[in-house]
Design a protein around this motif. Structure first.
Motif, PDB file in Angstrom:
ATOM      1  N   MET A 119       5.378 -28.823 -44.867  1.00 29.20           N
ATOM      2  CA  MET A 119       5.296 -27.406 -44.528  1.00 29.20           C
ATOM      3  C   MET A 119       4.087 -27.197 -43.614  1.00 29.20           C
ATOM      4  O   MET A 119       2.978 -27.619 -43.920  1.00 29.20           O
ATOM      5  CB  MET A 119       5.125 -26.593 -45.808  1.00 29.20           C
ATOM      6  CG  MET A 119       4.955 -25.094 -45.591  1.00 29.20           C
ATOM      7  SD  MET A 119       4.742 -24.216 -47.174  1.00 29.20           S
ATOM      8  CE  MET A 119       3.134 -24.852 -47.700  1.00 29.20           C
ATOM      9  N   SER A 124       7.846 -24.484 -38.987  1.00 34.57           N
ATOM     10  CA  SER A 124       7.431 -24.006 -40.307  1.00 34.57           C
ATOM     11  C   SER A 124       5.951 -23.629 -40.337  1.00 34.57           C
ATOM     12  O   SER A 124       5.444 -23.190 -41.374  1.00 34.57           O
ATOM     13  CB  SER A 124       7.719 -25.063 -41.390  1.00 34.57           C
ATOM     14  OG  SER A 124       6.863 -26.183 -41.274  1.00 34.57           O
ATOM     15  N   HIS A 127       3.774 -20.410 -42.364  1.00 30.09           N
ATOM     16  CA  HIS A 127       4.537 -19.917 -43.514  1.00 30.09           C
ATOM     17  C   HIS A 127       4.030 -20.489 -44.834  1.00 30.09           C
ATOM     18  O   HIS A 127       4.762 -20.519 -45.821  1.00 30.09           O
ATOM     19  CB  HIS A 127       6.021 -20.238 -43.337  1.00 30.09           C
ATOM     20  CG  HIS A 127       6.674 -19.482 -42.232  1.00 30.09           C
ATOM     21  ND1 HIS A 127       7.156 -18.199 -42.372  1.00 30.09           N
ATOM     22  CD2 HIS A 127       6.892 -19.818 -40.930  1.00 30.09           C
ATOM     23  CE1 HIS A 127       7.661 -17.783 -41.224  1.00 30.09           C
ATOM     24  NE2 HIS A 127       7.508 -18.750 -40.336  1.00 30.09           N
ATOM     25  N   SER A 168       7.084 -28.023 -49.371  1.00 28.79           N
ATOM     26  CA  SER A 168       5.966 -27.102 -49.523  1.00 28.79           C
ATOM     27  C   SER A 168       4.842 -27.841 -50.256  1.00 28.79           C
ATOM     28  O   SER A 168       4.879 -29.072 -50.378  1.00 28.79           O
ATOM     29  CB  SER A 168       6.419 -25.834 -50.259  1.00 28.79           C
ATOM     30  OG  SER A 168       6.979 -26.148 -51.520  1.00 28.79           O
ATOM     31  N   LEU A 182      15.395 -24.326 -47.013  1.00 29.09           N
ATOM     32  CA  LEU A 182      15.247 -23.155 -46.150  1.00 29.09           C
ATOM     33  C   LEU A 182      15.224 -23.544 -44.678  1.00 29.09           C
ATOM     34  O   LEU A 182      14.607 -24.525 -44.287  1.00 29.09           O
ATOM     35  CB  LEU A 182      13.940 -22.421 -46.481  1.00 29.09           C
ATOM     36  CG  LEU A 182      13.711 -22.017 -47.942  1.00 29.09           C
ATOM     37  CD1 LEU A 182      12.334 -21.389 -48.094  1.00 29.09           C
ATOM     38  CD2 LEU A 182      14.790 -21.065 -48.417  1.00 29.09           C
ATOM     39  N   THR A 183      15.903 -22.769 -43.876  1.00 26.85           N
ATOM     40  CA  THR A 183      15.763 -22.856 -42.425  1.00 26.85           C
ATOM     41  C   THR A 183      15.277 -21.519 -41.864  1.00 26.85           C
ATOM     42  O   THR A 183      14.520 -21.487 -40.903  1.00 26.85           O
ATOM     43  CB  THR A 183      17.098 -23.232 -41.757  1.00 26.85           C
ATOM     44  OG1 THR A 183      18.127 -22.340 -42.212  1.00 26.85           O
ATOM     45  CG2 THR A 183      17.486 -24.665 -42.101  1.00 26.85           C
ATOM     46  N   ASP A 184      15.699 -20.428 -42.466  1.00 30.27           N
ATOM     47  CA  ASP A 184      15.201 -19.100 -42.102  1.00 30.27           C
ATOM     48  C   ASP A 184      13.946 -18.832 -42.921  1.00 30.27           C
ATOM     49  O   ASP A 184      14.001 -18.621 -44.129  1.00 30.27           O
ATOM     50  CB  ASP A 184      16.263 -18.035 -42.387  1.00 30.27           C
ATOM     51  CG  ASP A 184      15.788 -16.631 -42.002  1.00 30.27           C
ATOM     52  OD1 ASP A 184      14.636 -16.501 -41.519  1.00 30.27           O
ATOM     53  OD2 ASP A 184      16.563 -15.681 -42.195  1.00 30.27           O
ATOM     54  N   LEU A 185      12.798 -18.871 -42.260  1.00 30.20           N
ATOM     55  CA  LEU A 185      11.520 -18.748 -42.958  1.00 30.20           C
ATOM     56  C   LEU A 185      10.904 -17.365 -42.803  1.00 30.20           C
ATOM     57  O   LEU A 185       9.731 -17.159 -43.142  1.00 30.20           O
ATOM     58  CB  LEU A 185      10.543 -19.805 -42.437  1.00 30.20           C
ATOM     59  CG  LEU A 185      11.007 -21.260 -42.527  1.00 30.20           C
ATOM     60  CD1 LEU A 185       9.935 -22.187 -41.975  1.00 30.20           C
ATOM     61  CD2 LEU A 185      11.360 -21.641 -43.953  1.00 30.20           C
ATOM     62  N   PHE A 188       9.489 -16.228 -46.022  1.00 37.18           N
ATOM     63  CA  PHE A 188       8.859 -17.269 -46.834  1.00 37.18           C
ATOM     64  C   PHE A 188       7.378 -17.371 -46.500  1.00 37.18           C
ATOM     65  O   PHE A 188       6.997 -17.528 -45.345  1.00 37.18           O
ATOM     66  CB  PHE A 188       9.534 -18.622 -46.587  1.00 37.18           C
ATOM     67  CG  PHE A 188       8.925 -19.752 -47.370  1.00 37.18           C
ATOM     68  CD1 PHE A 188       9.142 -19.865 -48.732  1.00 37.18           C
ATOM     69  CD2 PHE A 188       8.122 -20.691 -46.747  1.00 37.18           C
ATOM     70  CE1 PHE A 188       8.578 -20.903 -49.461  1.00 37.18           C
ATOM     71  CE2 PHE A 188       7.556 -21.733 -47.461  1.00 37.18           C
ATOM     72  CZ  PHE A 188       7.784 -21.837 -48.828  1.00 37.18           C
ATOM     73  N   ASN A 189       6.536 -17.267 -47.525  1.00 39.11           N
ATOM     74  CA  ASN A 189       5.093 -17.365 -47.322  1.00 39.11           C
ATOM     75  C   ASN A 189       4.461 -18.198 -48.419  1.00 39.11           C
ATOM     76  O   ASN A 189       3.745 -17.705 -49.278  1.00 39.11           O
ATOM     77  CB  ASN A 189       4.465 -15.965 -47.288  1.00 39.11           C
ATOM     78  CG  ASN A 189       4.828 -15.201 -46.027  1.00 39.11           C
ATOM     79  OD1 ASN A 189       4.377 -15.552 -44.940  1.00 39.11           O
ATOM     80  ND2 ASN A 189       5.660 -14.194 -46.172  1.00 39.11           N
ATOM     81  N   LEU A 217      12.971 -27.200 -44.857  1.00 34.17           N
ATOM     82  CA  LEU A 217      11.817 -26.961 -45.710  1.00 34.17           C
ATOM     83  C   LEU A 217      12.336 -26.849 -47.126  1.00 34.17           C
ATOM     84  O   LEU A 217      13.277 -26.104 -47.393  1.00 34.17           O
ATOM     85  CB  LEU A 217      11.077 -25.685 -45.307  1.00 34.17           C
ATOM     86  CG  LEU A 217       9.744 -25.451 -46.026  1.00 34.17           C
ATOM     87  CD1 LEU A 217       8.759 -24.732 -45.112  1.00 34.17           C
ATOM     88  CD2 LEU A 217       9.900 -24.660 -47.329  1.00 34.17           C
TER      89      LEU A 217
END
Length: 220
Positions: A119, A124, A127, A168, A182-185, A188-189, A217
């Motif tokens: 990550m 990425s 994020h 992560s 995940l691909t759409d971040l 995401f944080n 991710l």
């Protein structure tokens, strides 16, 4: 060997790089438990002496000749190479070793590569949450991740059947939790995941095609 042939293999023959690291050890242990034919390329064989069920080859992951010997006859390669935090000194190990690996895999006609970066690599970046993005990354990991980005670029330009896995923040908790990919971040944080669950996900990709030539991710 092509990804299609690998997919059909009942017990894949794999090479693991970075096997003596904390995540690499989980990968090797689980691969042996699955009945895989496991080879390790390690600089210090004594560090892998307790890794029963795997064939150990002594060599440096930056040495294409050693890599060719280790990758010969394998169905797939897993790269769990890592490098310590380096606030001041430039980091080149990951990209250098990956260039040598790509050359060795092409020479030995092995196409499947599953590689762990992290990550903060590629798209990425940004994020990881406040602590990771604002303190840990710029103070300790900036140079490491510059090399991870170079490593990812080498992989994506390799022409191999690659998958990049970006975990992560890693922890040593027991595995078995649901893993999110995940691909759409956009929402995401930051997050964390156990090394054990990362290893399981990595091994599932060896004969899987869902993330073929893709970057995921993974997190809890």
């Amino acid at each position: 060997m092509s990804i299609t042939e690998t997919h059909l293999a009942a017990a894949p023959k794999i090479l693991v790089l970075g096997a003596t690291g904390p995540t690499g050890r989980h990968i090797v242990s689980q691969a042996v438990s699955r009945g895989y034919d496991v080879t390790l390329l390690v600089r210090s064989p004594e560090k892998a002496a307790d890794m029963n069920g795997a064939k150990i080859i002594a060599g440096d992951a930056r040495d294409e000749k050693a890599l060719r010997q280790a990758v010969k006859g394998r169905d797939a390669v897993i790269s769990a190479l890592g490098t310590p935090a380096s606030p001041f000194r430039e980091v080149t190990l990951l990209s250098t070793a990956t260039r040598a690996l790509v050359g060795a895999m092409k020479a030995e006609r092995v196409s499947r590569l599953v590689a762990i970066t992290g990550m903060g690599a590629g798209d990425s970046a940004g994020h990881g949450g406040f602590l990771f993005d604002k303190l840990i990354f710029p103070l300790l990991l900036r140079k490491v991740y510059a090399d991870k980005n170079r490593q990812e670029a080498v992989i994506k330009d390799s022409g191999l059947d690659w998958t990049i896995v970006r975990p992560s923040v890693l922890n040593n908790k027991p595995g078995g939790k649901a893993v999110r990919t995940l691909t759409d971040l956009s929402d995401f944080n930051g997050g964390s995941i156990s090394r054990e669950d990362v290893a399981t996900f990595i091994l599932d990709q060896v004969s899987g095609v869902t993330w073929l030539r893709g970057s995921a991710l993974i997190t809890w």
